[in-house]
Design an enzyme around this catalytic site. Structure first.
Site, PDB file in Angstrom:
ATOM      1  N   ASN A  84       0.565 -60.422  42.116  1.00 41.13           N
ATOM      2  CA  ASN A  84      -0.770 -59.943  42.513  1.00 41.13           C
ATOM      3  C   ASN A  84      -1.867 -60.338  41.535  1.00 41.13           C
ATOM      4  O   ASN A  84      -2.984 -60.636  41.940  1.00 41.13           O
ATOM      5  CB  ASN A  84      -0.753 -58.418  42.654  1.00 41.13           C
ATOM      6  CG  ASN A  84       0.156 -57.962  43.766  1.00 41.13           C
ATOM      7  OD1 ASN A  84      -0.067 -58.265  44.927  1.00 41.13           O
ATOM      8  ND2 ASN A  84       1.212 -57.247  43.401  1.00 41.13           N
ATOM      9  N   SER A 109      -9.503 -56.266  31.587  1.00 41.89           N
ATOM     10  CA  SER A 109      -9.250 -54.858  31.258  1.00 41.89           C
ATOM     11  C   SER A 109      -9.156 -54.616  29.763  1.00 41.89           C
ATOM     12  O   SER A 109      -8.758 -55.503  28.992  1.00 41.89           O
ATOM     13  CB  SER A 109      -7.925 -54.438  31.911  1.00 41.89           C
ATOM     14  OG  SER A 109      -7.503 -53.186  31.432  1.00 41.89           O
ATOM     15  N   TYR A 146       0.869 -55.470  32.258  1.00 35.70           N
ATOM     16  CA  TYR A 146      -0.399 -55.486  33.001  1.00 35.70           C
ATOM     17  C   TYR A 146      -1.486 -56.146  32.135  1.00 35.70           C
ATOM     18  O   TYR A 146      -2.238 -57.017  32.597  1.00 35.70           O
ATOM     19  CB  TYR A 146      -0.774 -54.050  33.383  1.00 35.70           C
ATOM     20  CG  TYR A 146      -2.214 -53.864  33.773  1.00 35.70           C
ATOM     21  CD1 TYR A 146      -2.701 -54.337  34.995  1.00 35.70           C
ATOM     22  CD2 TYR A 146      -3.107 -53.211  32.915  1.00 35.70           C
ATOM     23  CE1 TYR A 146      -4.032 -54.158  35.350  1.00 35.70           C
ATOM     24  CE2 TYR A 146      -4.429 -53.017  33.267  1.00 35.70           C
ATOM     25  CZ  TYR A 146      -4.896 -53.498  34.482  1.00 35.70           C
ATOM     26  OH  TYR A 146      -6.216 -53.321  34.816  1.00 35.70           O
ATOM     27  N   LYS A 150      -3.847 -59.587  32.624  1.00 41.97           N
ATOM     28  CA  LYS A 150      -5.315 -59.661  32.519  1.00 41.97           C
ATOM     29  C   LYS A 150      -5.728 -60.725  31.505  1.00 41.97           C
ATOM     30  O   LYS A 150      -6.689 -61.473  31.724  1.00 41.97           O
ATOM     31  CB  LYS A 150      -5.880 -58.289  32.155  1.00 41.97           C
ATOM     32  CG  LYS A 150      -5.771 -57.289  33.283  1.00 41.97           C
ATOM     33  CD  LYS A 150      -6.642 -57.719  34.449  1.00 41.97           C
ATOM     34  CE  LYS A 150      -6.348 -56.968  35.726  1.00 41.97           C
ATOM     35  NZ  LYS A 150      -7.186 -57.407  36.853  1.00 41.97           N
TER      36      LYS A 150
HETATM   37  N1  LIG Z   1     -10.600 -48.647  37.422  1.00 35.48           N
HETATM   38  C1  LIG Z   1     -10.643 -48.994  36.140  1.00 35.48           C
HETATM   39  O1  LIG Z   1     -11.005 -48.168  35.271  1.00 35.48           O
HETATM   40  C2  LIG Z   1     -10.286 -50.375  35.706  1.00 35.48           C
HETATM   41  C3  LIG Z   1      -9.992 -51.383  36.623  1.00 35.48           C
HETATM   42  N2  LIG Z   1      -9.718 -52.655  36.165  1.00 35.48           N
HETATM   43  C4  LIG Z   1      -9.423 -53.734  37.108  1.00 35.48           C
HETATM   44  O2  LIG Z   1     -10.386 -53.709  38.161  1.00 35.48           O
HETATM   45  C5  LIG Z   1      -9.770 -54.112  39.377  1.00 35.48           C
HETATM   46  C6  LIG Z   1     -10.002 -53.032  40.429  1.00 35.48           C
HETATM   47  O3  LIG Z   1      -9.393 -51.844  39.975  1.00 35.48           O
HETATM   48  P1  LIG Z   1      -9.488 -50.488  40.785  1.00 35.48           P
HETATM   49  O4  LIG Z   1     -10.584 -50.579  41.778  1.00 35.48           O
HETATM   50  O5  LIG Z   1      -9.481 -49.385  39.816  1.00 35.48           O
HETATM   51  O6  LIG Z   1      -8.079 -50.493  41.516  1.00 35.48           O
HETATM   52  P2  LIG Z   1      -7.743 -50.073  43.003  1.00 35.48           P
HETATM   53  O7  LIG Z   1      -6.262 -50.016  43.124  1.00 35.48           O
HETATM   54  O8  LIG Z   1      -8.552 -48.879  43.388  1.00 35.48           O
HETATM   55  O9  LIG Z   1      -8.283 -51.340  43.802  1.00 35.48           O
HETATM   56  C7  LIG Z   1      -7.610 -52.570  43.782  1.00 35.48           C
HETATM   57  C8  LIG Z   1      -7.653 -53.126  45.185  1.00 35.48           C
HETATM   58  O10 LIG Z   1      -6.989 -54.397  45.194  1.00 35.48           O
HETATM   59  C9  LIG Z   1      -6.212 -54.474  46.374  1.00 35.48           C
HETATM   60  N3  LIG Z   1      -5.100 -55.399  46.138  1.00 35.48           N
HETATM   61  C10 LIG Z   1      -4.035 -55.212  45.329  1.00 35.48           C
HETATM   62  N4  LIG Z   1      -3.215 -56.268  45.406  1.00 35.48           N
HETATM   63  C11 LIG Z   1      -3.790 -57.138  46.277  1.00 35.48           C
HETATM   64  C12 LIG Z   1      -3.416 -58.404  46.777  1.00 35.48           C
HETATM   65  N5  LIG Z   1      -2.280 -59.006  46.403  1.00 35.48           N
HETATM   66  N6  LIG Z   1      -4.243 -59.029  47.651  1.00 35.48           N
HETATM   67  C13 LIG Z   1      -5.391 -58.428  48.057  1.00 35.48           C
HETATM   68  N7  LIG Z   1      -5.795 -57.223  47.624  1.00 35.48           N
HETATM   69  C14 LIG Z   1      -4.993 -56.585  46.743  1.00 35.48           C
HETATM   70  C15 LIG Z   1      -5.733 -53.039  46.618  1.00 35.48           C
HETATM   71  O11 LIG Z   1      -5.399 -52.847  47.975  1.00 35.48           O
HETATM   72  C16 LIG Z   1      -6.940 -52.224  46.185  1.00 35.48           C
HETATM   73  O12 LIG Z   1      -7.813 -51.948  47.261  1.00 35.48           O
HETATM   74  C17 LIG Z   1      -8.297 -54.353  39.086  1.00 35.48           C
HETATM   75  O13 LIG Z   1      -8.087 -55.722  38.897  1.00 35.48           O
HETATM   76  C18 LIG Z   1      -8.079 -53.595  37.784  1.00 35.48           C
HETATM   77  O14 LIG Z   1      -7.043 -54.193  37.039  1.00 35.48           O
HETATM   78  C19 LIG Z   1      -9.730 -52.973  34.844  1.00 35.48           C
HETATM   79  C20 LIG Z   1      -9.976 -52.006  33.908  1.00 35.48           C
HETATM   80  C21 LIG Z   1     -10.277 -50.649  34.259  1.00 35.48           C
HETATM   81  O1  LIG Z   2      -7.182 -51.378  33.278  1.00 32.46           O
HETATM   82  C1  LIG Z   2      -7.171 -50.199  33.552  1.00 32.46           C
HETATM   83  O2  LIG Z   2      -7.625 -49.303  32.642  1.00 32.46           O
HETATM   84  C2  LIG Z   2      -7.982 -47.975  33.027  1.00 32.46           C
HETATM   85  C3  LIG Z   2      -8.040 -47.124  31.762  1.00 32.46           C
HETATM   86  O3  LIG Z   2      -6.793 -47.175  31.129  1.00 32.46           O
HETATM   87  P1  LIG Z   2      -5.994 -45.853  30.734  1.00 32.46           P
HETATM   88  O4  LIG Z   2      -4.790 -46.343  30.002  1.00 32.46           O
HETATM   89  O5  LIG Z   2      -6.911 -45.044  29.870  1.00 32.46           O
HETATM   90  O6  LIG Z   2      -5.687 -45.123  32.026  1.00 32.46           O
HETATM   91  C4  LIG Z   2      -6.960 -47.425  34.014  1.00 32.46           C
HETATM   92  O7  LIG Z   2      -7.303 -46.109  34.401  1.00 32.46           O
HETATM   93  C5  LIG Z   2      -6.937 -48.363  35.215  1.00 32.46           C
HETATM   94  O8  LIG Z   2      -5.999 -47.918  36.174  1.00 32.46           O
HETATM   95  C6  LIG Z   2      -6.506 -49.728  34.762  1.00 32.46           C
HETATM   96  O9  LIG Z   2      -6.622 -50.632  35.841  1.00 32.46           O
END
Ligand SMILES: NC(=O)C1=CN([C@@H]2O[C@H](COP(=O)(O)OP(=O)(O)OC[C@H]3O[C@@H](n4cnc5c(N)ncnc54)[C@H](O)[C@@H]3O)[C@@H](O)[C@H]2O)C=CC1
Ligand SMILES: O=C1O[C@H](COP(=O)(O)O)[C@@H](O)[C@H](O)[C@H]1O
EC number: 1.1.1.388
Length: 257
Positions: A84, A109, A146, A150
């Site tokens: 993914n 991340s 993970y 990234k």
């Molecule tokens: N939420 C956070 O605090 C952080 C998020 N990120 C990164 O930001 C991005 C978005 O994260 P979130 O919105 O929190 O996660 P989330 O899980 O809410 O959203 C990720 C979306 O990607 C889709 N997805 C997963 N695998 C897929 C694939 N193979 N093909 C198409 N779609 C796919 C999922 O269905 C989901 O809707 C991720 O790459 C995550 O690693 C990075 C650091 C912190």
């Molecule tokens: O990259 C990500 O980081 C956030 C924050 O990390 P955490 O270890 O404090 O939970 C995480 O919530 C998120 O799922 C992840 O995609």
């Protein structure tokens, strides 16, 4: 930006923050992994970023990409991040080159650099009076697979920038939470990213001129161990929120004008 902007992972938390803040600012093309519960107001498709055909269809007609799709779990197993996050991101870059995309914004991340948080530095580095800062020039030091995925995404961007000229911005996102910072979690408060600052930094990354960048995506928290100076300087990032302005769920101070 006249052409549509492709937003992968549109159904997730970061996608929601971006769309809530920038709904009308761009012509969006949304990519979902599974059919959305409600009909979106924008062009959309359902697909998987590890499918060449789905990615080519998603990329058709766009000039910029915000690539969020992937497995976001810090504990995600290798098979999942390989498919993914790593393979999916490589396919996205390849299709972006084929389409002549100009700008590629990648959701990196804090976990790409998690191993800087050593026993010697923590918890002091999470506190407001500590001066330790990562600024994006350091090499990755992932603390889990993970994070490895990234860091690999960042390196893929380096390759596609150097070989094909795409403008690439890697945003090392901290901890996005809606409404208020994480509670009873110093580390999370130090790398909090509010919804509005999340939308704003992605807007900046779509608007600014740059070659290849790694910036930290956090709010202007008093507690911080990530510098936001590069994001300010290169992208014009001007964050409005600060985890110190909250007591639990309650906002107790307003941002300075
Ligand atoms: N939420 C956070 O605090 C952080 C998020 N990120 C990164 O930001 C991005 C978005 O994260 P979130 O919105 O929190 O996660 P989330 O899980 O809410 O959203 C990720 C979306 O990607 C889709 N997805 C997963 N695998 C897929 C694939 N193979 N093909 C198409 N779609 C796919 C999922 O269905 C989901 O809707 C991720 O790459 C995550 O690693 C990075 C650091 C912190
Ligand atoms: O990259 C990500 O980081 C956030 C924050 O990390 P955490 O270890 O404090 O939970 C995480 O919530 C998120 O799922 C992840 O995609």
């Amino acid at each position: 930006m006249d052409d549509p902007v492709l937003l992968t992972g549109a159904g997730g938390a970061v996608g929601a923050a971006i769309l809530e803040g920038l709904e009308d600012a761009y012509e969006w093309k949304l990519m979902f992994h599974s059919p959305p519960a409600e009909e979106p107001d924008h062009e959309y498709l359902v697909g998987d970023v590890s499918s060449e055909g789905d990615v080519a269809a998603a990329m058709d007609g766009v000039s910029a990409v915000i690539h969020l799709a992937g497995d976001p779990r810090p504990e995600a197993p290798w098979d999942s991040v390989l498919e993914n996050n790593i393979d999916g991101t490589q396919k996205m870059y390849e299709a972006a080159v084929d389409e002549g995309v100009e700008k590629f914004v990648f959701a990196s991340s804090n976990h790409a650099v998690g191993s800087f948080e050593t026993d010697e530095r923590t918890p002091e580095m999470y506190r407001p009076d500590d001066q330790y800062r990562l600024d994006g020039t350091e090499l990755p030091r992932p603390g889990n697979l993970y994070g490895v995925s990234k860091a690999t995404g960042e390196v893929l961007g380096r390759y596609y920038h150097d070989q094909y000229g795409l403008s690439v911005c890697n945003i090392r996102i901290g901890n996005l939470t809606r409404g208020h910072p994480p509670i009873d979690y110093e580390r999370g408060q130090a790398m909090w990213l509010s919804y509005r600052d999340c939308a704003h930094i992605h807007d900046c990354a779509l608007q600014a001129d740059y070659e290849y960048e790694i910036v930290y995506g956090i709010s202007d928290n008093d507690r911080k161990y990530y510098s936001i100076e590069r994001a300010k300087e290169v992208l014009g990032y001007d964050p409005q929120d600060n985890s110190a302005h909250f007591d639990g769920e309650e906002r107790v101070a307003e941002p300075e004008p």
